[in-house]
Design a protein around this motif. Structure first.
Motif, PDB file in Angstrom:
ATOM      1  N   LEU A  32       0.829  -1.198   0.000  1.00 20.10           N
ATOM      2  CA  LEU A  32       0.000   0.000   0.000  1.00 20.10           C
ATOM      3  C   LEU A  32       0.866   1.252   0.000  1.00 20.10           C
ATOM      4  O   LEU A  32       2.089   1.186   0.098  1.00 20.10           O
ATOM      5  N   LYS A  33       0.218   2.405  -0.092  1.00 11.43           N
ATOM      6  CA  LYS A  33       0.941   3.679  -0.167  1.00 11.43           C
ATOM      7  C   LYS A  33       1.905   3.884   0.993  1.00 11.43           C
ATOM      8  O   LYS A  33       2.963   4.483   0.833  1.00 11.43           O
ATOM      9  N   ASP A  34       1.533   3.396   2.177  1.00 17.05           N
ATOM     10  CA  ASP A  34       2.381   3.596   3.352  1.00 17.05           C
ATOM     11  C   ASP A  34       3.385   2.454   3.544  1.00 17.05           C
ATOM     12  O   ASP A  34       4.060   2.378   4.575  1.00 17.05           O
ATOM     13  N   GLY A  35       3.481   1.555   2.564  1.00 15.79           N
ATOM     14  CA  GLY A  35       4.437   0.452   2.653  1.00 15.79           C
ATOM     15  C   GLY A  35       3.893  -0.809   3.305  1.00 15.79           C
ATOM     16  O   GLY A  35       4.590  -1.826   3.374  1.00 15.79           O
ATOM     17  N   THR A  36       2.654  -0.763   3.782  1.00 21.84           N
ATOM     18  CA  THR A  36       2.050  -1.941   4.413  1.00 21.84           C
ATOM     19  C   THR A  36       1.909  -3.069   3.396  1.00 21.84           C
ATOM     20  O   THR A  36       1.445  -2.855   2.279  1.00 21.84           O
ATOM     21  N   GLU A  37       2.305  -4.271   3.809  1.00 15.39           N
ATOM     22  CA  GLU A  37       2.153  -5.440   2.946  1.00 15.39           C
ATOM     23  C   GLU A  37       0.792  -6.074   3.195  1.00 15.39           C
ATOM     24  O   GLU A  37       0.385  -6.262   4.333  1.00 15.39           O
ATOM     25  N   ALA A  38       0.083  -6.368   2.116  1.00 17.51           N
ATOM     26  CA  ALA A  38      -1.232  -7.000   2.221  1.00 17.51           C
ATOM     27  C   ALA A  38      -1.307  -8.145   1.226  1.00 17.51           C
ATOM     28  O   ALA A  38      -0.586  -8.170   0.225  1.00 17.51           O
ATOM     29  N   ARG A  91     -19.090  -4.829  -5.450  1.00 19.44           N
ATOM     30  CA  ARG A  91     -19.226  -4.449  -4.032  1.00 19.44           C
ATOM     31  C   ARG A  91     -17.845  -4.360  -3.396  1.00 19.44           C
ATOM     32  O   ARG A  91     -16.975  -5.180  -3.675  1.00 19.44           O
ATOM     33  N   LEU A  92     -17.672  -3.385  -2.526  1.00 20.89           N
ATOM     34  CA  LEU A  92     -16.364  -3.180  -1.898  1.00 20.89           C
ATOM     35  C   LEU A  92     -16.522  -2.447  -0.574  1.00 20.89           C
ATOM     36  O   LEU A  92     -17.235  -1.461  -0.492  1.00 20.89           O
ATOM     37  N   ILE A  93     -15.855  -2.949   0.448  1.00 19.08           N
ATOM     38  CA  ILE A  93     -15.796  -2.235   1.719  1.00 19.08           C
ATOM     39  C   ILE A  93     -14.401  -2.405   2.310  1.00 19.08           C
ATOM     40  O   ILE A  93     -13.852  -3.507   2.321  1.00 19.08           O
ATOM     41  N   VAL A  94     -13.835  -1.291   2.766  1.00 24.67           N
ATOM     42  CA  VAL A  94     -12.473  -1.266   3.300  1.00 24.67           C
ATOM     43  C   VAL A  94     -12.529  -0.739   4.726  1.00 24.67           C
ATOM     44  O   VAL A  94     -13.238   0.228   5.012  1.00 24.67           O
ATOM     45  N   ALA A  95     -11.782  -1.386   5.638  1.00 22.29           N
ATOM     46  CA  ALA A  95     -11.724  -0.927   7.028  1.00 22.29           C
ATOM     47  C   ALA A  95     -11.211   0.510   7.073  1.00 22.29           C
ATOM     48  O   ALA A  95     -10.330   0.894   6.287  1.00 22.29           O
ATOM     49  N   SER A  96     -11.742   1.297   7.996  1.00 24.90           N
ATOM     50  CA  SER A  96     -11.430   2.733   8.063  1.00 24.90           C
ATOM     51  C   SER A  96      -9.944   3.029   8.069  1.00 24.90           C
ATOM     52  O   SER A  96      -9.468   3.936   7.377  1.00 24.90           O
ATOM     53  N   GLU A  97      -9.168   2.259   8.846  1.00 28.03           N
ATOM     54  CA  GLU A  97      -7.734   2.557   8.974  1.00 28.03           C
ATOM     55  C   GLU A  97      -6.947   2.237   7.711  1.00 28.03           C
ATOM     56  O   GLU A  97      -5.762   2.600   7.601  1.00 28.03           O
ATOM     57  N   PHE A  98      -7.598   1.584   6.736  1.00 31.93           N
ATOM     58  CA  PHE A  98      -6.902   1.256   5.490  1.00 31.93           C
ATOM     59  C   PHE A  98      -7.468   2.011   4.287  1.00 31.93           C
ATOM     60  O   PHE A  98      -7.074   1.759   3.155  1.00 31.93           O
ATOM     61  N   LYS A  99      -8.352   2.967   4.549  1.00 33.31           N
ATOM     62  CA  LYS A  99      -8.856   3.803   3.465  1.00 33.31           C
ATOM     63  C   LYS A  99      -7.804   4.848   3.083  1.00 33.31           C
ATOM     64  O   LYS A  99      -6.944   5.203   3.880  1.00 33.31           O
ATOM     65  N   ARG A 100      -7.865   5.299   1.836  1.00 33.22           N
ATOM     66  CA  ARG A 100      -6.946   6.308   1.294  1.00 33.22           C
ATOM     67  C   ARG A 100      -5.500   5.821   1.252  1.00 33.22           C
ATOM     68  O   ARG A 100      -4.567   6.608   1.314  1.00 33.22           O
ATOM     69  N   LYS A 101      -5.315   4.508   1.168  1.00 33.92           N
ATOM     70  CA  LYS A 101      -3.961   3.944   1.049  1.00 33.92           C
ATOM     71  C   LYS A 101      -3.788   3.160  -0.254  1.00 33.92           C
ATOM     72  O   LYS A 101      -2.778   2.498  -0.452  1.00 33.92           O
ATOM     73  N   ALA A 161     -15.086 -11.061  12.427  1.00 33.60           N
ATOM     74  CA  ALA A 161     -14.303 -10.051  13.155  1.00 33.60           C
ATOM     75  C   ALA A 161     -14.167  -8.774  12.329  1.00 33.60           C
ATOM     76  O   ALA A 161     -14.252  -7.664  12.871  1.00 33.60           O
ATOM     77  N   PHE A 162     -13.971  -8.926  11.024  1.00 37.52           N
ATOM     78  CA  PHE A 162     -13.856  -7.748  10.144  1.00 37.52           C
ATOM     79  C   PHE A 162     -15.129  -6.913  10.202  1.00 37.52           C
ATOM     80  O   PHE A 162     -15.082  -5.697  10.405  1.00 37.52           O
ATOM     81  N   PHE A 163     -16.276  -7.557  10.045  1.00 37.26           N
ATOM     82  CA  PHE A 163     -17.534  -6.818  10.040  1.00 37.26           C
ATOM     83  C   PHE A 163     -17.848  -6.220  11.409  1.00 37.26           C
ATOM     84  O   PHE A 163     -18.409  -5.124  11.496  1.00 37.26           O
ATOM     85  N   GLN A 164     -17.467  -6.921  12.476  1.00 36.69           N
ATOM     86  CA  GLN A 164     -17.695  -6.365  13.815  1.00 36.69           C
ATOM     87  C   GLN A 164     -16.846  -5.120  14.054  1.00 36.69           C
ATOM     88  O   GLN A 164     -17.222  -4.232  14.807  1.00 36.69           O
ATOM     89  N   GLY A 165     -15.692  -5.067  13.395  1.00 34.58           N
ATOM     90  CA  GLY A 165     -14.778  -3.942  13.577  1.00 34.58           C
ATOM     91  C   GLY A 165     -15.117  -2.708  12.755  1.00 34.58           C
ATOM     92  O   GLY A 165     -14.501  -1.657  12.935  1.00 34.58           O
ATOM     93  N   LEU A 166     -16.086  -2.815  11.859  1.00 34.13           N
ATOM     94  CA  LEU A 166     -16.452  -1.657  11.050  1.00 34.13           C
ATOM     95  C   LEU A 166     -17.128  -0.588  11.898  1.00 34.13           C
ATOM     96  O   LEU A 166     -17.807  -0.885  12.880  1.00 34.13           O
ATOM     97  N   GLY A 167     -16.949   0.662  11.500  1.00 36.89           N
ATOM     98  CA  GLY A 167     -17.587   1.761  12.201  1.00 36.89           C
ATOM     99  C   GLY A 167     -19.089   1.790  11.951  1.00 36.89           C
ATOM    100  O   GLY A 167     -19.576   1.183  10.985  1.00 36.89           O
ATOM    101  N   PRO A 168     -19.839   2.489  12.787  1.00 37.43           N
ATOM    102  CA  PRO A 168     -21.307   2.563  12.651  1.00 37.43           C
ATOM    103  C   PRO A 168     -21.762   3.044  11.273  1.00 37.43           C
ATOM    104  O   PRO A 168     -22.752   2.557  10.743  1.00 37.43           O
ATOM    105  N   GLU A 169     -21.029   3.998  10.689  1.00 36.82           N
ATOM    106  CA  GLU A 169     -21.438   4.525   9.381  1.00 36.82           C
ATOM    107  C   GLU A 169     -21.328   3.473   8.291  1.00 36.82           C
ATOM    108  O   GLU A 169     -22.161   3.402   7.388  1.00 36.82           O
TER     109      GLU A 169
END
Length: 197
Positions: A7-13, A95-105, A28-36
């Motif tokens: 990713l942009k910050d060098g994180t390996e995925a 369809r696509l959903i990305v965890a908040s901390e990995f958006k804009r990367k 666990a992924f879905f439970q960790g999503l924000g309310p929005e």
């Protein structure tokens, strides 16, 4: 299928197919999503049984699912929904959903690229996406991918709180989405080269 990306910050995925063995990770992924993010999902992912049925594709349509994993945890989930036997066989829903901390990367673009490759293999001509009216940020992301608003059905769907929302239908040809992905990665590589110079 498993692909390592950075990713942009060098994180390996790792981008890979979602399997039935991923129940705990997916839940666990879905439970960790924000309310929005949770507010506008199609199904109640707070119910483990619903997540299990989703993994097993217990519907008539053919759904290809992929996830992105970082340090053993799912951080993005994407799907291509096909209807190979109907009058929409030239279409696929994106369809696509990305965890908040990995958006804009850049992760969303990597996932979009994988869905594009799947769509090519399935001889899809156009992709569609369905959003609820309040999903303005998601709408901007899809517009960046080349999607354009095709229709708005007023008060057509209900969110998780039972409130009626407009359903926005967007559409994009495979050529348009590829042009946007290609442009993004050219810019991404250009930025990386400047940083290394």
């Amino acid at each position: 299928m498993a692909k390592t990306i950075w990713l942009k910050d060098g994180t390996e995925a790792i981008i890979r197919e979602l399997t039935e063995g991923d129940l705990d990770l997916s839940f666990a992924f879905f439970q960790g999503l924000g309310p929005e993010d949770k507010a506008y999902l199609r199904v109640d992912v707070s119910d483990r049984e619903v997540v299990w049925k989703r993994l097993r594709n217990e519907r008539y349509v053919d759904i290809k699912r992929i996830v992105a994993e970082v340090d053993g945890e799912i951080v993005a989930d994407a799907a291509l929904e096909l209807n190979p036997h109907g009058w929409e066989r030239h279409l696929a829903e994106f369809r696509l959903i990305v965890a908040s901390e990995f958006k804009r990367k850049g992760l969303g673009m990597f996932m979009a690229e994988e869905l594009y490759e799947m769509a090519i293999q399935e001889q899809v001509e156009e992709m569609t996406v369905q959003l609820m009216g309040p999903q303005k940020e998601a709408k901007k992301i899809f517009e960046r991918l080349g999607f354009r608003q095709d229709a708005v059905l007023k008060d057509f769907v209900k969110d998780v709180k039972g409130q009626r929302q407009d359903l926005i239908i967007m559409r994009c040809s495979l050529d348009d989405i590829w042009n946007q992905i290609e442009s993004y990665f050219e810019e991404f590589e250009g930025m990386a080269s400047q940083e290394m110079a």
